[in-house]
Motif scaffolding. Structure first.
Motif, PDB file in Angstrom:
ATOM      1  N   ASN A  31      51.639  46.632  46.480  1.00  0.00           N
ATOM      2  CA  ASN A  31      50.457  46.831  45.650  1.00  0.00           C
ATOM      3  C   ASN A  31      50.369  45.823  44.514  1.00  0.00           C
ATOM      4  N   THR A  32      51.521  45.402  43.980  1.00  0.00           N
ATOM      5  CA  THR A  32      51.511  44.377  42.938  1.00  0.00           C
ATOM      6  C   THR A  32      50.989  43.054  43.490  1.00  0.00           C
ATOM      7  N   CYS A  33      51.502  42.653  44.651  1.00  0.00           N
ATOM      8  CA  CYS A  33      51.037  41.409  45.283  1.00  0.00           C
ATOM      9  C   CYS A  33      49.552  41.489  45.609  1.00  0.00           C
ATOM     10  N   LYS A  34      49.107  42.652  46.057  1.00  0.00           N
ATOM     11  CA  LYS A  34      47.696  42.820  46.415  1.00  0.00           C
ATOM     12  C   LYS A  34      46.798  42.660  45.192  1.00  0.00           C
ATOM     13  N   VAL A  35      47.171  43.310  44.081  1.00  0.00           N
ATOM     14  CA  VAL A  35      46.346  43.235  42.869  1.00  0.00           C
ATOM     15  C   VAL A  35      46.273  41.804  42.361  1.00  0.00           C
ATOM     16  N   VAL A  36      47.421  41.107  42.311  1.00  0.00           N
ATOM     17  CA  VAL A  36      47.434  39.714  41.861  1.00  0.00           C
ATOM     18  C   VAL A  36      46.569  38.852  42.779  1.00  0.00           C
ATOM     19  N   VAL A  86      43.991  39.761  44.694  1.00  0.00           N
ATOM     20  CA  VAL A  86      42.572  40.067  44.525  1.00  0.00           C
ATOM     21  C   VAL A  86      42.018  39.397  43.272  1.00  0.00           C
ATOM     22  N   VAL A  87      42.783  39.454  42.170  1.00  0.00           N
ATOM     23  CA  VAL A  87      42.327  38.838  40.916  1.00  0.00           C
ATOM     24  C   VAL A  87      42.214  37.330  41.063  1.00  0.00           C
ATOM     25  N   LEU A  88      43.244  36.690  41.627  1.00  0.00           N
ATOM     26  CA  LEU A  88      43.238  35.229  41.761  1.00  0.00           C
ATOM     27  C   LEU A  88      42.154  34.750  42.727  1.00  0.00           C
ATOM     28  N   LEU A  89      41.975  35.452  43.839  1.00  0.00           N
ATOM     29  CA  LEU A  89      40.981  35.032  44.822  1.00  0.00           C
ATOM     30  C   LEU A  89      39.563  35.244  44.303  1.00  0.00           C
ATOM     31  N   ALA A  90      39.370  36.267  43.481  1.00  0.00           N
ATOM     32  CA  ALA A  90      38.040  36.507  42.908  1.00  0.00           C
ATOM     33  C   ALA A  90      37.655  35.388  41.942  1.00  0.00           C
ATOM     34  N   ARG A  91      38.659  34.742  41.334  1.00  0.00           N
ATOM     35  CA  ARG A  91      38.397  33.666  40.369  1.00  0.00           C
ATOM     36  C   ARG A  91      38.502  32.280  40.995  1.00  0.00           C
ATOM     37  N   ALA A  92      38.824  32.194  42.273  1.00  0.00           N
ATOM     38  CA  ALA A  92      39.078  30.895  42.915  1.00  0.00           C
ATOM     39  C   ALA A  92      37.770  30.142  43.161  1.00  0.00           C
ATOM     40  N   ASN A 128      46.706  29.419  45.846  1.00  0.00           N
ATOM     41  CA  ASN A 128      47.574  30.228  44.991  1.00  0.00           C
ATOM     42  C   ASN A 128      47.320  31.722  45.201  1.00  0.00           C
ATOM     43  N   GLY A 129      46.056  32.100  45.284  1.00  0.00           N
ATOM     44  CA  GLY A 129      45.718  33.505  45.472  1.00  0.00           C
ATOM     45  C   GLY A 129      46.098  34.017  46.847  1.00  0.00           C
ATOM     46  N   TYR A 130      45.878  33.179  47.862  1.00  0.00           N
ATOM     47  CA  TYR A 130      46.122  33.655  49.219  1.00  0.00           C
ATOM     48  C   TYR A 130      47.608  33.743  49.549  1.00  0.00           C
ATOM     49  N   GLU A 131      48.421  32.967  48.878  1.00  0.00           N
ATOM     50  CA  GLU A 131      49.865  33.105  49.067  1.00  0.00           C
ATOM     51  C   GLU A 131      50.338  34.486  48.603  1.00  0.00           C
ATOM     52  N   TRP A 132      49.736  34.995  47.531  1.00  0.00           N
ATOM     53  CA  TRP A 132      50.039  36.354  47.082  1.00  0.00           C
ATOM     54  C   TRP A 132      49.586  37.385  48.112  1.00  0.00           C
TER      55      TRP A 132
END
Length: 221
Positions: free
Chosen positions: A158-163, A165-171, A179-183
């Motif tokens: 769940n931690t990886c998922k939240v990170v 989602v946040v990074l991909l939404a801002r990409a 960076n977001g998709y590696e999470w």
């Protein structure tokens, strides 16, 4: 006076399996497609805007997004059922086994309230449920590691998922998407063993509680 009665968790396990199987399949598909997407984008500049990508690459990223949202949504549905339905009956079975409590609306609401509060201390709650459900004559050779490992993987996924989602939404660039998709790929890697351990955990608990109930019925006969 009507008391709480034991409920065989086998039928709830079947419902949980129905909710667990689709996100497990989507996790494998999402992981494989995600690795393919990363490979396809490696030839692009990390500073290239996502909007400037070719139509086939844009379509590929859109499919990644659909897989990601579908997997997350179905996982949330499965975990909601597990937390507020399966766990409710599992904890209620312990009342039927060890206490005589009146089955009424007020006590049902108390059980839901206690369950909701216990979710904030999920590791302690699951360890207590596991320990109490195991019959005394079956406590040798039990898998003590199952609950803490399940809990650690749940938190990590769940931690990886939240990170992600946040990074991909801002990409806005390829590098930011990387960076977001590696999470998200890390989340996929955690979620699949989580599904397996969840299925193993619920089946073990259902088995132990049924043994306790059968022993209680034998003693009462």
């Amino acid at each position: 006076m009507k008391y709480y009665r034991y409920t065989d968790l086998v039928w709830l396990n079947r419902c949980l399996y129905t909710l667990l199987f689709p996100p497990a399949v989507l996790t494998i598909i999402g992981l494989l497609h995600g690795l393919y997407s990363l490979q396809r984008l490696r030839g692009q500049s990390s500073l290239a805007a996502l909007d400037s990508l070719s139509p086939d690459l844009s379509q590929m990223l859109m499919l990644d997004g659909i897989l990601r949202v579908s997997q997350i949504s179905l996982t949330i549905l499965m975990l909601t059922f597990f937390a507020f339905c399966w766990l409710y009956y599992a904890k209620r079975n312990l009342i039927a086994l060890f206490q005589q409590v009146e089955h009424c609306l007020i006590n049902n609401l108390k059980q839901f309230a206690n369950l909701f509060i216990s979710i904030f201390f999920s590791l302690r709650m699951m360890r207590e449920l596991w320990r109490t459900s195991i019959p005394k004559n079956h406590r040798h050779g039990i898998q003590h590691w199952l609950v803490p490992v399940w809990w650690v993987i749940l938190i990590a996924a769940n931690t990886c998922k939240v990170v992600a989602v946040v990074l991909l939404a801002r990409a806005y660039t390829v590098g930011e998407w990387f960076n977001g998709y590696e999470w998200m790929l890390a989340a996929y890697c955690f979620y699949f063993p989580l599904y397996i351990l969840t299925w193993r955990l619920v089946n073990q608990l259902a088995r132990y509680q049924k043994i306790q109930w059968q022993q209680l019925m034998t003693q009462s006969a």
